[in-house]
Write a protein that holds these residues in place. Structure first.
Motif, PDB file in Angstrom:
ATOM      1  N   GLU A  99       0.834  -1.202   0.000  1.00 43.73           N
ATOM      2  CA  GLU A  99       0.000   0.000   0.000  1.00 43.73           C
ATOM      3  C   GLU A  99       0.869   1.251   0.000  1.00 43.73           C
ATOM      4  O   GLU A  99       0.601   2.218  -0.730  1.00 43.73           O
ATOM      5  N   LEU A 100       1.936   1.210   0.784  1.00 47.05           N
ATOM      6  CA  LEU A 100       2.830   2.362   0.866  1.00 47.05           C
ATOM      7  C   LEU A 100       3.484   2.629  -0.493  1.00 47.05           C
ATOM      8  O   LEU A 100       3.431   3.748  -1.021  1.00 47.05           O
ATOM      9  N   SER A 163       3.154  10.518  13.484  1.00 45.87           N
ATOM     10  CA  SER A 163       4.540  10.374  13.063  1.00 45.87           C
ATOM     11  C   SER A 163       4.937   8.913  12.893  1.00 45.87           C
ATOM     12  O   SER A 163       5.991   8.626  12.375  1.00 45.87           O
ATOM     13  N   PHE A 164       4.103   7.976  13.374  1.00 46.27           N
ATOM     14  CA  PHE A 164       4.500   6.577  13.208  1.00 46.27           C
ATOM     15  C   PHE A 164       3.270   5.679  13.118  1.00 46.27           C
ATOM     16  O   PHE A 164       2.145   6.099  13.403  1.00 46.27           O
ATOM     17  N   GLY A 165       3.495   4.434  12.703  1.00 48.48           N
ATOM     18  CA  GLY A 165       2.442   3.421  12.668  1.00 48.48           C
ATOM     19  C   GLY A 165       1.558   3.540  11.451  1.00 48.48           C
ATOM     20  O   GLY A 165       1.757   4.379  10.576  1.00 48.48           O
ATOM     21  N   ARG A 166       0.565   2.643  11.403  1.00 44.32           N
ATOM     22  CA  ARG A 166      -0.292   2.543  10.241  1.00 44.32           C
ATOM     23  C   ARG A 166      -1.704   3.036  10.522  1.00 44.32           C
ATOM     24  O   ARG A 166      -2.546   3.029   9.642  1.00 44.32           O
ATOM     25  N   GLY A 167      -1.997   3.422  11.751  1.00 44.92           N
ATOM     26  CA  GLY A 167      -3.371   3.779  12.096  1.00 44.92           C
ATOM     27  C   GLY A 167      -4.231   2.533  12.184  1.00 44.92           C
ATOM     28  O   GLY A 167      -3.727   1.412  12.284  1.00 44.92           O
ATOM     29  N   ASP A 168      -5.565   2.730  12.147  1.00 45.49           N
ATOM     30  CA  ASP A 168      -6.476   1.576  12.226  1.00 45.49           C
ATOM     31  C   ASP A 168      -6.517   0.864  10.882  1.00 45.49           C
ATOM     32  O   ASP A 168      -6.533   1.499   9.839  1.00 45.49           O
ATOM     33  N   THR A 169      -6.541  -0.458  10.948  1.00 44.68           N
ATOM     34  CA  THR A 169      -6.638  -1.213   9.704  1.00 44.68           C
ATOM     35  C   THR A 169      -7.912  -2.034   9.683  1.00 44.68           C
ATOM     36  O   THR A 169      -8.487  -2.346  10.731  1.00 44.68           O
ATOM     37  N   VAL A 170      -8.368  -2.350   8.474  1.00 42.28           N
ATOM     38  CA  VAL A 170      -9.555  -3.172   8.279  1.00 42.28           C
ATOM     39  C   VAL A 170      -9.092  -4.450   7.582  1.00 42.28           C
ATOM     40  O   VAL A 170      -8.244  -4.399   6.692  1.00 42.28           O
ATOM     41  N   GLN A 171      -9.635  -5.597   8.005  1.00 45.01           N
ATOM     42  CA  GLN A 171      -9.220  -6.864   7.425  1.00 45.01           C
ATOM     43  C   GLN A 171     -10.129  -7.247   6.260  1.00 45.01           C
ATOM     44  O   GLN A 171     -11.347  -7.357   6.414  1.00 45.01           O
ATOM     45  N   LEU A 172      -9.557  -7.361   5.048  1.00 50.14           N
ATOM     46  CA  LEU A 172     -10.327  -7.838   3.905  1.00 50.14           C
ATOM     47  C   LEU A 172      -9.757  -9.196   3.528  1.00 50.14           C
ATOM     48  O   LEU A 172      -8.767  -9.274   2.815  1.00 50.14           O
ATOM     49  N   THR A 181      -9.816   3.606   6.518  1.00 48.76           N
ATOM     50  CA  THR A 181     -10.096   4.371   7.739  1.00 48.76           C
ATOM     51  C   THR A 181      -9.401   5.726   7.652  1.00 48.76           C
ATOM     52  O   THR A 181      -8.385   5.881   6.985  1.00 48.76           O
ATOM     53  N   ALA A 182      -9.995   6.704   8.370  1.00 51.98           N
ATOM     54  CA  ALA A 182      -9.423   8.057   8.365  1.00 51.98           C
ATOM     55  C   ALA A 182      -8.036   8.037   8.983  1.00 51.98           C
ATOM     56  O   ALA A 182      -7.097   8.664   8.469  1.00 51.98           O
ATOM     57  N   SER A 183      -7.884   7.311  10.077  1.00 49.46           N
ATOM     58  CA  SER A 183      -6.572   7.321  10.739  1.00 49.46           C
ATOM     59  C   SER A 183      -5.535   6.608   9.879  1.00 49.46           C
ATOM     60  O   SER A 183      -4.370   6.989   9.866  1.00 49.46           O
ATOM     61  N   GLY A 184      -5.986   5.602   9.114  1.00 47.34           N
ATOM     62  CA  GLY A 184      -5.081   4.922   8.194  1.00 47.34           C
ATOM     63  C   GLY A 184      -4.551   5.880   7.146  1.00 47.34           C
ATOM     64  O   GLY A 184      -3.364   5.927   6.855  1.00 47.34           O
ATOM     65  N   TRP A 185      -5.464   6.686   6.581  1.00 48.49           N
ATOM     66  CA  TRP A 185      -5.061   7.651   5.549  1.00 48.49           C
ATOM     67  C   TRP A 185      -4.100   8.692   6.115  1.00 48.49           C
ATOM     68  O   TRP A 185      -3.107   9.030   5.488  1.00 48.49           O
ATOM     69  N   SER A 186      -4.446   9.203   7.332  1.00 44.80           N
ATOM     70  CA  SER A 186      -3.574  10.253   7.856  1.00 44.80           C
ATOM     71  C   SER A 186      -2.204   9.680   8.182  1.00 44.80           C
ATOM     72  O   SER A 186      -1.205  10.387   8.133  1.00 44.80           O
ATOM     73  N   ALA A 187      -2.151   8.373   8.479  1.00 44.19           N
ATOM     74  CA  ALA A 187      -0.858   7.784   8.812  1.00 44.19           C
ATOM     75  C   ALA A 187      -0.015   7.524   7.565  1.00 44.19           C
ATOM     76  O   ALA A 187       1.207   7.590   7.622  1.00 44.19           O
ATOM     77  N   PHE A 268       9.467   5.910   9.863  1.00 43.48           N
ATOM     78  CA  PHE A 268       8.075   6.102  10.283  1.00 43.48           C
ATOM     79  C   PHE A 268       7.535   4.911  11.072  1.00 43.48           C
ATOM     80  O   PHE A 268       6.336   4.818  11.276  1.00 43.48           O
ATOM     81  N   GLN A 269       8.389   4.013  11.494  1.00 43.70           N
ATOM     82  CA  GLN A 269       7.942   2.843  12.258  1.00 43.70           C
ATOM     83  C   GLN A 269       6.801   2.131  11.535  1.00 43.70           C
ATOM     84  O   GLN A 269       5.803   1.770  12.129  1.00 43.70           O
TER      85      GLN A 269
END
Lengths: 327, 568
Positions: A99-100, A163-172, A181-187, A268-269
């Motif tokens: 994804e990155l 500044s680090f991590g992936r935020g919340d993830t959803v399992q597909l 997720t919003a936090s995923g995008w901001s991360a 970015f861990q």
């Protein structure tokens, strides 16, 4: 066309076997795997039994055949350190890296190509000069420095983005995505921009140079003389003719984005493949290292195959049998 | 009322080294159904006029004076958007090189449909019908199917037809053709000129033909304007201007056109010039290094003998030999070249004439047959050590003066390299001396040694190529279309230089050209090639007066003739 792809596939098999051979030799030369697997106080008999059970006493060719077969079926063995199948670890980490890398390529192309076209058309404009200067910075600053600067500015001073991590993830299914997720995008924004900045400037400079070349050609002049609109000339006729080198470079770059996301992931861990690999090196976790090697080789082979097929799609001169068209 | 009216047009190109005035106030009228020629040497400003009329002057060029009107409407001061509507719709343009004027990534149909739909309110399918009609009209057979093909699937002449179809797709009233046939063979040239004339008369279109080729002017135009240094020096009915030229420049230009009817000793040069001519110091060849120590004995018999040579290229490779496809470029060719003679090879493009040259020079190894140089079979030599003496004695001058010189090397090194490679000089000082003498002798001057190739014009670069070829003291010179990229006046200078050198040094020459008048003036004997075979070999005079083979006869009839020339 089919013949060409078949030929390429055969070549790919050889490339993969070669990469596999290098990955395989890791086991032979980087320490004795038995040492990392058994307890400190294991007896010689126990070690020998394990050696026999793992097939390490077989002839080397047999061992390699077994290794290649396992790799081909997605069995990368057990991680010494995590005590889990390597394939499970990869499935956990791979989506994050893809994804990155995917997002940074999309950013690089979506921003780089229009910027390249613009600077190619308005060579002496003020905005072009600003773009060109900025792109010099993008090309010359190392990734980790840009990452740290971004963290300092957007996370520490402004506090807008994590500044680090992936935020919340959803399992597909088996794929865990942060793009829902919003936090995923901001991360993902900061690492993706950091990773893609170099590619973006590269694409921009490439498109610019190619555009300037193409705009000088007779067919562009002839297109103008037929009264076609600027849009049709620039984006229809000119841009399409710049695409072959852009596809080549982008293809090569996607491979290295995945392979060398390590630095960005560390800054970015980011819980991706790169970090898994770095940890593996530190712990001499050979199965992960060799699996990583084989996988990256696989990505490069697949991307190159796609690039070759795209050439055919873009350039009709390669597509049609020459003998047929001559008159 | 004239269709196009140019009044006192002035065009300037400002540059760092001052402003260049490319066009200095010219006036010209074109009527519907009339073909007007603009003729002149390169740099005379003739292409600039065409570009200015259609509003495509390359930056930083601009029109600084004068009026251009089409149907009595002024068009030179229109805003960009309005001008775009005129381009293609009212004025069409045809460019020189059909191989590069079409976009390689779109089908011919796509490009036609796009052009039609830009100007006319038409549906996709109507535009496609129109495209097929246009292709049919310009003489492309099976237009229905060929409309979906890409430009690279058409031959050069067919592509120029497509270009014409594109230029005429929306019925413009005026067509500007910039050197429309320069890149084409004689036979194709005749077809394309016929097509342009037919379309011009049928559709009552005004045509401006820009060219440096007097033959084209004589063949097709109704009126002609002769340009010299940005000015029209003579304008009038073609017959009158070519037959009874008044201006001294036109007279000398006419006299410089290589004649096909009679052999002259030297090529007449364009003598008219309003600048000063610099004199160069010629060396006395016989006492000079160039003429001395010619380490061979003049023998009887041929210098070069080709025995049944063939050249086969693989057009499609396959692992299985019987699946491979070959293209036979040269098919079982035999001929002799005598000591001291100029042997010509003539033929259309694709006839294999350049391949023959490349085989003799050793760039290609013949697939079959043997080449003898001075009674040694060169084809049997393998090692560099054995071949080097022959490479020294055989030198080549190529067609394109732009790509045959290394742009990163100074002229001095370009010429000195072969001398150093073959260790022909005794000291560094001697190398310098030889290079400077050579440059003086080809009329470039010794200062030229310290410049780079891009600082020279096409004709000057060809002089550098000649100096480089002479630097090994060769016996045999291969000239592959040495002047086809050059203007008439420059061509005369280069050919005279080659002729002089050939006589002074006793060189033997293989001279390849598609230009029959040039062949007639240069060569002692001529071979005519068609589809990889030699169809006729004869003494030049005999070939031109009494051609035997039907193909030779056809070539000779296709040669554009200046019927008015008798008066000169």
């Amino acid at each position: 066309m089919l013949k060409f792809i078949a030929g390429r596939l055969v070549q790919s098999v050889f490339v993969m076997l070669f990469v596999g051979a290098i990955a395989f030799t890791l086991f032979q030369f980087v320490g004795d795997p038995i040492n990392s697997m058994v307890a400190e106080d294991a007896t010689m008999a126990e070690r020998e039994a394990l050696r026999e059970r793992l097939g390490l006493n077989d002839p080397i060719v047999v061992q390699f055949a077994r290794f290649a077969g396992n790799m081909a079926t997605g069995d990368f063995g057990f991680s010494y350190q995590h005590k889990r199948p390597v394939s499970d670890l990869i499935v956990e980490r791979l989506p994050a890296t893809l994804e990155l890398a995917g997002l940074s390529v999309v950013l690089a192309l979506l921003i780089g190509i229009p910027m390249g076209v613009y600077t190619g058309l308005h060579r002496y404009g003020v905005i072009s000069k600003v773009f060109m200067t900025l792109s010099l910075i993008g090309v010359s600053l190392p990734t980790f420095l840009i990452g740290i600067l971004f963290i300092y500015l957007f996370s520490v001073i402004l506090g807008w983005l994590p500044s680090f991590g992936r935020g919340d993830t959803v399992q597909l299914g088996w794929w865990s995505t942060g793009l829902l997720t919003a936090s995923g995008w901001s991360a993902i924004i900061l690492p993706a921009v950091t990773l893609g900045l170099f590619q973006m400037t590269l694409v921009m400079r490439l498109v610019r140079a190619e555009m300037m070349e193409v705009l000088r050609t007779d067919y562009i002049k002839f297109a103008r003389a037929r009264g076609l609109s600027n849009r049709a000339v620039h984006f229809g006729h000119a841009l399409k003719n710049t695409m072959v080198p852009v596809i080549t470079i982008t293809g090569l770059q996607i491979g290295s984005l995945i392979a060398f996301a390590i630095i960005t992931e560390t800054v970015f861990q980011w819980p991706g493949m790169g970090r898994l690999f770095l940890q593996a090196i530190r712990q001499v976790d050979i199965p992960i290292m060799s699996a990583y090697l084989v996988m990256i080789g696989f990505f490069f082979v697949v991307i190159n195959l796609i690039v070759d097929i795209l050439y055919y799609v873009v350039d009709p001169r390669l597509r049609i049998d020459r003998a047929k068209g001559a008159n | 009322m004239a269709l196009l009216n140019i009044q006192d047009m002035k065009i300037q190109f400002p540059s760092r080294r001052g402003t260049v005035e490319a066009v200095k106030g010219i006036s010209l009228e074109v009527n519907g159904g009339e073909i007007v020629g603009v003729v002149g040497e390169s740099g005379a400003g003739k292409s600039t006029i065409g570009n200015a009329v259609i509003g495509l002057l390359e930056a930083p060029g601009r029109m600084t004076g004068g009026v251009v009107s089409l149907h009595n409407e002024r068009i030179d001061n229109l805003p960009f958007q309005t001008l775009q509507k005129i381009r293609g719709r009212k004025i069409g343009m045809i460019f020189q090189d059909p191989l590069t004027s079409l976009n390689p990534l779109f089908t011919v149909g796509q490009q036609l449909v796009e052009t039609v739909r830009t100007h006319l309110d038409m549906s996709e399918s109507d535009a496609r019908k129109r495209a097929i009609e246009m292709l049919d009209e310009v003489g492309i057979a099976d237009a229905e199917n060929r409309v979906d093909q890409y430009p690279h699937q058409f031959s050069g002449g067919m592509r120029q037809r497509v270009v014409i179809a594109l230029a005429l797709a929306v019925n413009p009233k005026l067509v500007i053709a910039d050197e429309p046939t320069t890149a084409l063979d004689v036979s194709i040239q005749a077809q394309i000129l016929d097509l342009i004339r037919k379309l011009c008369k049928e559709r009552n279109v005004g045509v401006i033909i820009i060219t440096h080729d007097m033959g084209v002017i004589a063949e097709i135009t109704d009126r002609v304007a002769v340009m010299y240094r940005g000015k029209i020096v003579e304008l009038g009915q073609t017959e009158q201007v070519l037959g009874r030229p008044e201006h001294p420049y036109t007279k000398s230009l006419m006299a410089a056109v290589p004649r096909s009817d009679v052999k002259l000793d030297r090529f007449p040069r364009v003598s008219y010039s309003d600048g000063e001519v610099k004199q160069h110091q010629h060396i006395d060849i016989h006492s000079h290094w160039l003429g001395k120590s010619r380490d061979y004995v003049q023998k009887d018999g041929p210098l070069v003998r080709c025995e049944n040579i063939s050249m086969r290229f693989t057009s499609r490779y396959s692992i299985i030999p019987s699946w491979r496809k070959y293209f036979l470029a040269v098919d079982d060719v035999s001929f002799d070249i005598k000591h001291g003679e100029i042997f010509g090879v003539v033929g259309e493009s694709g006839s294999g004439k350049s391949t023959v040259a490349r085989m003799i020079s050793g760039l290609y190894t013949p697939s079959k047959g043997k080449i003898y140089f001075d009674n040694t079979s060169v084809s049997d030599l393998k090692t560099d050590k054995e071949l080097d003496p022959f490479r020294r004695q055989i030198q080549m001058i190529f067609q394109d003066p732009y790509s045959s010189l290394n742009p990163r090397m100074r002229v001095f090194d370009v010429i000195a390299e072969p001398i150093r490679h073959h260790r022909l000089a005794e000291s560094k000082e001697q190398v310098t001396q030889i290079v400077e003498d050579l440059l003086e002798h080809v009329e470039l001057g010794r200062q030229a040694a310290w410049k780079y190739p891009h600082e020279f014009s096409g004709g000057q670069r060809q002089r550098i190529s000649i100096a480089r070829a002479l630097a090994t003291r060769p016996r045999f010179l291969i000239c592959d279309e040495p002047t086809s990229a050059l203007d008439v006046s420059i061509q005369a200078q280069i050919l005279n230089l080659l002729k002089d050198l050939q006589q002074e040094l006793g060189l033997t020459m293989l001279f390849i050209s598609h230009d029959l008048p040039v062949i007639r003036q240069m060569c002692d004997r001529v071979a005519v090639m068609q589809n990889g075979k030699i169809v006729e070999v004869a003494e030049t005079e005999k070939l031109f007066t009494d051609p035997q083979h039907p193909y030779t006869q056809r070539l000779l009839t296709l040669m554009p003739t200046l019927n008015f020339q008798a008066a000169v």
